[in-house]
Design an enzyme around this catalytic site. Structure first.
Site, PDB file in Angstrom:
ATOM      1  CB  CYS A   1      -0.890   0.013   1.242  1.00 10.96           C
ATOM      2  SG  CYS A   1      -1.862  -1.499   1.455  1.00 10.96           S
TER       3      CYS A   1
ATOM      4  NE  ARG B   1      -6.681  -4.014   1.504  1.00 12.57           N
ATOM      5  CZ  ARG B   1      -7.636  -4.889   1.771  1.00 12.57           C
ATOM      6  NH1 ARG B   1      -8.905  -4.571   1.591  1.00 12.57           N
ATOM      7  NH2 ARG B   1      -7.332  -6.087   2.233  1.00 12.57           N
TER       8      ARG B   1
ATOM      9  CB  VAL C   1      -1.800  -8.818  -1.051  1.00 10.42           C
ATOM     10  CG1 VAL C   1      -1.048 -10.140  -1.051  1.00 10.42           C
ATOM     11  CG2 VAL C   1      -1.205  -7.877  -2.095  1.00 10.42           C
TER      12      VAL C   1
ATOM     13  CD  GLU D   1       1.396  -8.787   2.327  1.00 13.97           C
ATOM     14  OE1 GLU D   1       0.881  -9.475   3.233  1.00 13.97           O
ATOM     15  OE2 GLU D   1       0.764  -8.305   1.376  1.00 13.97           O
TER      16      GLU D   1
ATOM     17  CG  LEU E   1      10.620 -10.791 -10.584  1.00 15.63           C
ATOM     18  CD1 LEU E   1      11.265  -9.437 -10.310  1.00 15.63           C
ATOM     19  CD2 LEU E   1       9.455 -10.633 -11.538  1.00 15.63           C
TER      20      LEU E   1
ATOM     21  CB  VAL F   1      13.191  -7.818 -18.346  1.00 17.27           C
ATOM     22  CG1 VAL F   1      14.431  -7.810 -17.462  1.00 17.27           C
ATOM     23  CG2 VAL F   1      13.097  -6.536 -19.160  1.00 17.27           C
TER      24      VAL F   1
ATOM     25  N   GLY G   1      14.904 -12.271  -6.560  1.00 18.01           N
ATOM     26  CA  GLY G   1      16.166 -12.694  -5.942  1.00 18.01           C
ATOM     27  C   GLY G   1      17.025 -11.562  -5.442  1.00 18.01           C
TER      28      GLY G   1
END
Length: 615
Positions: free
Chosen positions: A2, A50, A53, A79, A263, A294, A378
């Site tokens: 958030c 917000r 999740v 979190e 990722l 990417v 990572g």
């Protein structure tokens, strides 16, 4: 995840100024696209955006809770990965819950344990709690600084926000910088000093710290920092512990009520997290894991191997996708998109930053957001396990400065001499370095080499890692994507910090211990692949574009760059061989193309934000 903001003012009733907190909150819309809320009570105004999740139907913020001791109001970004255990303990202590979200767990934890609640948290967080009975604000930030939190304090007035833009939106705040801010931009940046907000009067709450503000003023305390301890386990036992900690961390961070992905670069760090995610999904029958990578148009044509980037990622990504059976999404960007993203990244960060590395991540996160809301990355493994080249080079270990600041004389040479003198360029960097090494918790009896490696580890974890964590948070949240970073779990970081260097480099390899800990989870060739950094474009069109644009700005007498930069020196560099190199020759963190891009970002920032400079 958030965006949070707030305004405490003991001189007026803020209920008469509701539009201001609403405008401050609106600046954080990208961080929280799903819902918004404000709460005002006399001297306190809180705002929240917000990104849902956990428990999307509930958990609205600001969250207000009535208790026998009075009214508590919370805004929170982050979190708590151990929320289930905390909830059970709080229930056993007589508390009840109306939601299943970790927001309520954090608030009830504070009601039960007050400020010491943070010592029980496993997670990433920045929060502010107003206690009405005390007329007092309490704030806290996670141990490693994954979630950002900025503030500005004056006599009886306090402003805070997840990002500077929320504070800058207040009508009484001016975007102003002084000598320290300029030093952070031109000398230290992008690896800026923890606690500095760059803007005058604005600061950043440091990782592992708590803050309180009431009518008697501001108080800041440290609740967590790295500790030096004897390491008792041998290499095999150490690898086993690291493996167990990493598995537990990843499984905790996979908890979500919305789609999760990883990722995947094909390197050790991201491949390990993806393999553990796939294993977790397979055990629970959760289906196929989505992975994202990417790359850039024509990189396959222009890539040239060198010591910093020994090989391209694409073949290794294919190797891991085939090995793990993930549903892979390969995202590719072209030069025009990358150039445009330089400006976008400045507006997301509110400062010039890591140029194309910022911008490409911002674009990447926007693409990921189309299919997921949460991603595992990572980030931070190199800082924690000693993967960077400067951990292994004597000139960096013996430099008596930050390894990423070895080229400060070169950076200084790009400035107008009067500016370099005004910001005390040499002294500023030296002072920041001395402050950092004074914090290092040395272990009694360590030999010289062990002390040297402990200093390097400490500098990387507390000074360089925050740079990358800030980049990851700001660029991802700018796209409304939550990125979790398992390698920053404080239990793992604290444990690895005390592992002797000869075990960390098991098998005489960088991150040898991590490789050993992951044996059996990854194919041997991936497990022992040489480190390759975040991918960048090798297309000469990018260099040509940013160089031409930077020179164009220098040809414009109205450009604010002329206040600071030696334009003749920049033009000289633009014609040199180094200008076309992708090697990080400028200040250890920038290549030739990145130098021109950084100047463009500074120009855009000063112009768009109408930054006032006072020396």
């Amino acid at each position: 995840m958030c965006g949070i903001t707030g305004w405490i003012d003991y001189h007026q009733d803020l209920r008469d100024s509701s539009s201001i907190i609403e405008q401050m909150t609106a600046t954080l819309t990208a961080r929280g696209p799903d819902a918004k809320g404000t709460w005002i009570s006399g001297s306190c105004a809180l705002g929240h955006r917000r990104l849902s999740v956990i428990d999307p139907e509930n958990g609205a913020q600001p969250m207000i809770k009535q208790h026998e001791s009075g009214t508590y109001a919370l805004v929170y970004n982050g979190e708590l990965y151990n929320a289930p255990e905390l909830r059970q303990e709080l229930i056993s202590r007589g508390h009840t819950f109306k939601t299943t979200c970790d927001t309520e767990v954090l608030l009830v934890s504070f009601i039960e344990w007050r400020e010491s609640c943070v010592e029980r948290f496993n997670g990433i967080f920045a929060f502010a709690i107003w206690v009405e009975a005390e007329h007092k604000l309490y704030m806290g930030r996670d141990r490693l600084g994954v979630k950002p939190l900025f503030y500005q304090a004056d006599e009886g007035v306090f402003l805070f926000g997840s990002e500077p833009k929320a504070i800058l939106k207040h009508p009484d705040v001016e975007p102003e910088i002084g000598a320290e801010g300029l030093a952070e931009i031109f000398l230290v940046g992008p690896a800026r000093t923890p606690g500095h907000g760059v803007y005058k009067q604005m600061k950043e709450l440091r990782p592992g710290h708590l803050l309180t503000f009431d009518q008697s003023g501001l108080c800041i305390t440290c609740y967590w920092k790295l500790q030096s301890e004897e390491h008792e386990e041998n290499a095999d036992e150490t690898a086993k512990t690291v493996r167990e900690l990493l598995i537990d961390t990843v499984e905790r961070q996979l908890i979500s009520d919305v789609p999760v992905c990883t990722l995947l670069s094909g390197g050790l760090d991201s491949s390990a997290l993806t393999a553990l995610t796939v294993r977790h999904y397979n055990k629970r029958g959760l289906g196929q894991v989505n992975t994202y990578s990417v790359d850039y148009v024509d990189n396959d044509k222009h890539f040239k191997a060198h010591s910093f980037q020994p090989n391209a990622d694409a073949p290794w990504i294919e190797r891991m996708v085939e090995e793990l059976g993930t549903n892979h999404h390969a995202i590719t960007f072209d030069t025009p998109e990358l150039v445009q993203s330089l400006k976008d990244a400045v507006f997301v960060r509110d400062l010039p930053g890591m140029t194309d590395i910022d911008g490409s991540l911002y674009l990447f996160c926007h693409e990921i957001k189309k299919g997921a809301t949460v991603a595992l990355s990572g980030e931070a493994a190199d800082e924690v396990f000693g993967g960077y080249p400067w951990f292994h080079r004597e000139e960096a270990l013996n430099a008596n400065t930050f390894p990423w600041a070895l080229a400060v004389p070169l950076r200084k040479s790009l400035l107008r001499p009067e500016l370099a003198a005004a910001i005390h360029a040499d002294e500023y960097v030296a002072d920041r370095y001395q402050e950092a090494i004074a914090e290092v918790p040395h272990l009694p009896g360590e030999d010289a080499q062990a002390r040297k490696m402990r200093v390097m580890s400490y500098l990387n974890i507390t000074r360089f890692m925050p740079t990358l964590l800030d980049r990851k948070d700001r660029m991802s949240m700018g796209a409304g994507l939550e990125v979790r970073v398992p390698y920053t779990d404080h239990r793992l970081v604290q444990y690895v910090f005390n592992i002797p260097w000869e075990i960390k480099t098991y098998g005489n390899r960088e991150k040898g211990l991590l490789r050993k800990a992951l044996e059996g989870l990854l194919p041997h060739d991936v497990l022992y692949r040489k480190k390759s950094p975040y991918p960048k474009t090798h297309n000469p069109n990018y260099l040509n574009a940013v160089r031409a644009m930077a020179l164009e700005r220098l040809d414009d007498s109205s450009s604010p760059l002329h206040q600071f930069i030696d334009a003749a020196r920049i033009r000289e560099i633009a014609q040199s061989e180094e200008a076309s190199s992708n090697l990080p020759w400028f200040g250890q963190l920038m290549s030739g193309p990145q130098l021109f891009a950084y100047l463009l970002q500074i120009d855009w920032w000063l112009t768009h934000y109408k930054v006032k400079v006072t020396l």
